[in-house]
Write an enzyme that holds these catalytic residues in place. Structure first.
Site, PDB file in Angstrom:
ATOM      1  N   LYS B  79       0.850  -1.194   0.000  1.00  8.95           N
ATOM      2  CA  LYS B  79       0.000   0.000   0.000  1.00  8.95           C
ATOM      3  C   LYS B  79       0.882   1.240   0.000  1.00  8.95           C
ATOM      4  O   LYS B  79       1.920   1.278   0.673  1.00  8.95           O
ATOM      5  CB  LYS B  79      -0.892  -0.030   1.251  1.00  8.95           C
ATOM      6  CG  LYS B  79      -1.974   1.049   1.272  1.00  8.95           C
ATOM      7  CD  LYS B  79      -2.871   0.922   2.510  1.00  8.95           C
ATOM      8  CE  LYS B  79      -3.998   1.956   2.488  1.00  8.95           C
ATOM      9  NZ  LYS B  79      -4.894   1.846   3.672  1.00  8.95           N
ATOM     10  N   SER B 159     -10.033   2.138   2.701  1.00 11.10           N
ATOM     11  CA  SER B 159      -9.072   2.808   1.853  1.00 11.10           C
ATOM     12  C   SER B 159      -8.098   1.883   1.144  1.00 11.10           C
ATOM     13  O   SER B 159      -7.490   2.278   0.149  1.00 11.10           O
ATOM     14  CB  SER B 159      -8.280   3.812   2.691  1.00 11.10           C
ATOM     15  OG  SER B 159      -7.415   3.149   3.594  1.00 11.10           O
ATOM     16  N   SER B 183     -10.502   0.043   6.975  1.00 11.39           N
ATOM     17  CA  SER B 183      -9.826   0.116   5.673  1.00 11.39           C
ATOM     18  C   SER B 183      -9.136  -1.155   5.211  1.00 11.39           C
ATOM     19  O   SER B 183      -8.672  -1.223   4.073  1.00 11.39           O
ATOM     20  CB  SER B 183      -8.791   1.240   5.677  1.00 11.39           C
ATOM     21  OG  SER B 183      -9.425   2.488   5.550  1.00 11.39           O
TER      22      SER B 183
END
Lengths: 95, 493
Positions: B79, B159, B183
């Site tokens: 990420k 997210s 998330s």
């Protein structure tokens, strides 16, 4: 509680975000929507309740008071938009 | 021969150690898959093929020398929130344009130390603020899942939308992710993958771009429960560089896979039955209850009375911490700078141009609730409510509950640019209604696929555990996985 346009502009100033008149007006609606949503917290009885300050009960870890890292000025400024001899360069702040 | 990219981490690990495949072959297969798919899926914002091949070569040498690490030669996506030395690290924000840190986050360093291979950086909501991956400066990610008979593009959740989509589309063997309010778990549920947010303090936050420091926690998204256990074992550590990293040894999570849950007490909280929840979510929940009961667990109705206040409290605590954390982006030390007539003007123009709308909104809320005269009414009250939320969980755990079963999300994946959600930020926030309590209390939570809805889209179940009892979650989630099966989207991209 809700915010008016003057408050939105004052908060934007505190947050150091430039906002246009239209943006401020739009934000006012959005912020009031969110503040309206969080308003329900006022119905909770929090008398005598301690605020949560730590997710897990633990003492803050402390490192030994020794120099373990450093001498990396060039690395520190490597990503700066403007630097000079390992100093960050900013617009003049002292007259 | 099966496609190399269809192997789970456990399967690839076995083939690598048996020398049936090489790490370079495996990495090349993923790079080819990314090249073919990424223009459509948009899961990666930076691909690092040279670095990946270099790392894979080193892995092959280590395997040949009998020195393979726990993740030797396994290609992972990272990420964009994790600091990776010399590689694109921008939290998918315009304000971090060009930022390439001179350091490596502890979590990613742990992965490389165990032999993992980095394929690139994954798309996400800007600064991890969002539930649909639509707030990314790099554009939305497309969910590899589509409804039956439809070509409408769906969000992968957020997210960690890039992480979830890349895992589901087989564009990496597993991915790192982070979870502040849901998330990891919400995107895992939307993509038929497994995601675990460990207990706060289990994974180091050092070198991870901060959003809300008392809530942020890293964890993996993987194809199945075993892979998630393998990844978490490597990601977690005791880190002197993070004062909230907990001094507990990291267990061998994989060893809990396959253990019996006979006699375990599973709590079913009545407050998670919310108004307007689709019948299918309720049916999924009942199915999950039946699976666990069939496996010998005792099902117990419980109450977590402050559940409904978790989301409003979160929308005070998280923006307050974010407004403080994001004060550092001022155009001086890194990233974007927009010149102004003086330094204040430069700050204001830089932040106006660099932050997207959702990030600005949260900074504004945070600044407001922390401003003079409002601190007690908002932030202090929210932190007190947080104590009550945590206490709810402590009461049921003290009464002998081992884990709690809930739905992971109130719906399956929704469309990109959904007009209803775009018009009302609070509606988008409601996506995290089942996940956010876990962050507020600092507990571990895992999302595991439970089935498909009538549109053919994945739905997830969530298990919530006691602090640092991730092993309980892995063994219970594995029971669900054994009953539900695994879900892979059919390839349209």
């Amino acid at each position: 509680m809700s915010v008016d346009l003057a408050t939105v502009k004052r908060v934007a100033r505190l947050a150091r975000i430039a906002v246009s008149e239209e943006e401020a007006a739009r934000m006012m609606g959005e912020l009031n929507g969110i503040l309206g949503f969080v308003e329900q917290l006022s119905e909770v009885n929090v008398d005598g309740v301690e605020p949560m300050t730590s997710v897990t009960p633990m003492n803050m870890k402390k490192r030994a008071d020794i120099v373990a890292d450093g001498g990396k000025a060039a690395d520190v400024v490597a990503n700066a938009p403007n630097s000079d001899r390992n100093f960050f360069v900013v617009p003049k702040v002292v007259e | 021969m099966t496609e190399l990219t269809s192997l789970t981490i456990a399967e690839a690990r076995a083939k690598l150690s048996a020398k049936e495949i090489t790490a370079v072959e495996l990495t090349d297969a993923y790079i080819a898959a990314i090249e073919a798919a990424n223009d459509t899926i948009n899961a990666y914002v930076a691909v690092t093929p040279e670095k990946a091949r270099e790392m894979a070569k080193t892995s092959d040498a280590r395997i040949a020398a009998g020195k393979a690490g726990a993740l030797e030669g396994i290609p992972l996506g990272i990420k964009d929130l994790f600091g990776t030395e010399g590689v694109h690290t921008q939290a998918c924000s315009h304000i971090l344009d060009g930022f390439e840190p001179r350091y490596e986050s502890t979590v990613t360093q742990n992965l490389w130390n165990d032999g993992a291979v980095m394929l690139g950086k994954l798309n996400m909501d800007e600064f991890a603020m969002g539930s649909s991956n639509e707030t990314s400066y790099y554009g939305p990610v497309k969910n590899p899942w589509r409804a039956k008979g439809s070509n409408l593009d769906l969000v992968p959740g957020g997210s960690s939308g890039g992480s979830a989509a890349a895992v589901a589309a087989h564009l990496c063997a597993g991915a790192t992710a982070t979870d502040t309010g849901g998330s990891i778990r919400q995107p895992a549920a939307f993509t038929g993958t497994v995601g675990i947010k460990p207990t706060y303090g289990r994974c180091s936050r050092w070198g991870v771009v901060a959003f809300a420091s008392s809530l942020d926690q890293a964890g993996p998204i993987a194809r199945d429960v075993r892979d998630a256990a393998i990844l978490l074992k490597s990601m977690a550590s005791i880190d002197p560089k993070d004062t909230t990293s907990v001094d507990l040894p990291v267990p061998d999570y994989e060893a809990s896979i396959g253990q019996s849950i006979k006699g375990m007490r599973i709590g079913i909280p009545k407050e998670y039955r919310v108004d307007g929840m689709p019948e299918e979510i309720e049916a999924l929940w009942q199915q999950g209850i039946a699976w666990l009961r069939d496996a010998g667990a005792e099902i117990v109705d419980i109450s977590l009375p402050h559940t409904k206040y978790a989301l409003p409290a979160y929308y005070i605590v998280a923006p307050a911490e974010a407004s403080s954390n994001l004060a550092r982006y001022d155009g001086v030390r890194y990233g974007l700078r927009v010149d102004g007539k003086d330094i204040i003007d430069m700050y204001e123009k830089t932040r106006a141009a660099g932050f997207g709308q959702e990030v600005k909104r949260r900074i504004m809320i945070g600044t407001y609730v922390l401003s003079a005269g409002y601190y007690d009414a908002y932030y202090l009250r929210a932190q007190k409510v947080r104590t009550l939320i945590k206490r709810d969980f402590e009461v049921v755990f003290d009464a002998g509950i081992d884990a709690i079963l809930t739905p992971a999300t109130p719906s399956s994946a929704f469309g990109i640019a959904d007009e209803d959600l775009a018009a009302d930020p609070v509606k988008m926030y409601l996506n995290d209604i089942f996940t956010v309590t876990v962050n507020m209390a600092g507990l571990p939570g895992i999302a595991v696929p439970g089935g498909l809805d009538r549109k053919g889209l994945p739905l997830g179940l969530q298990l919530i555990g006691k602090p640092f009892e991730e092993e309980t979650l892995f063994k219970t989630a594995h029971v669900i996985e054994q009953s539900a099966g695994r879900f892979t989207p059919s390839k349209w991209w």
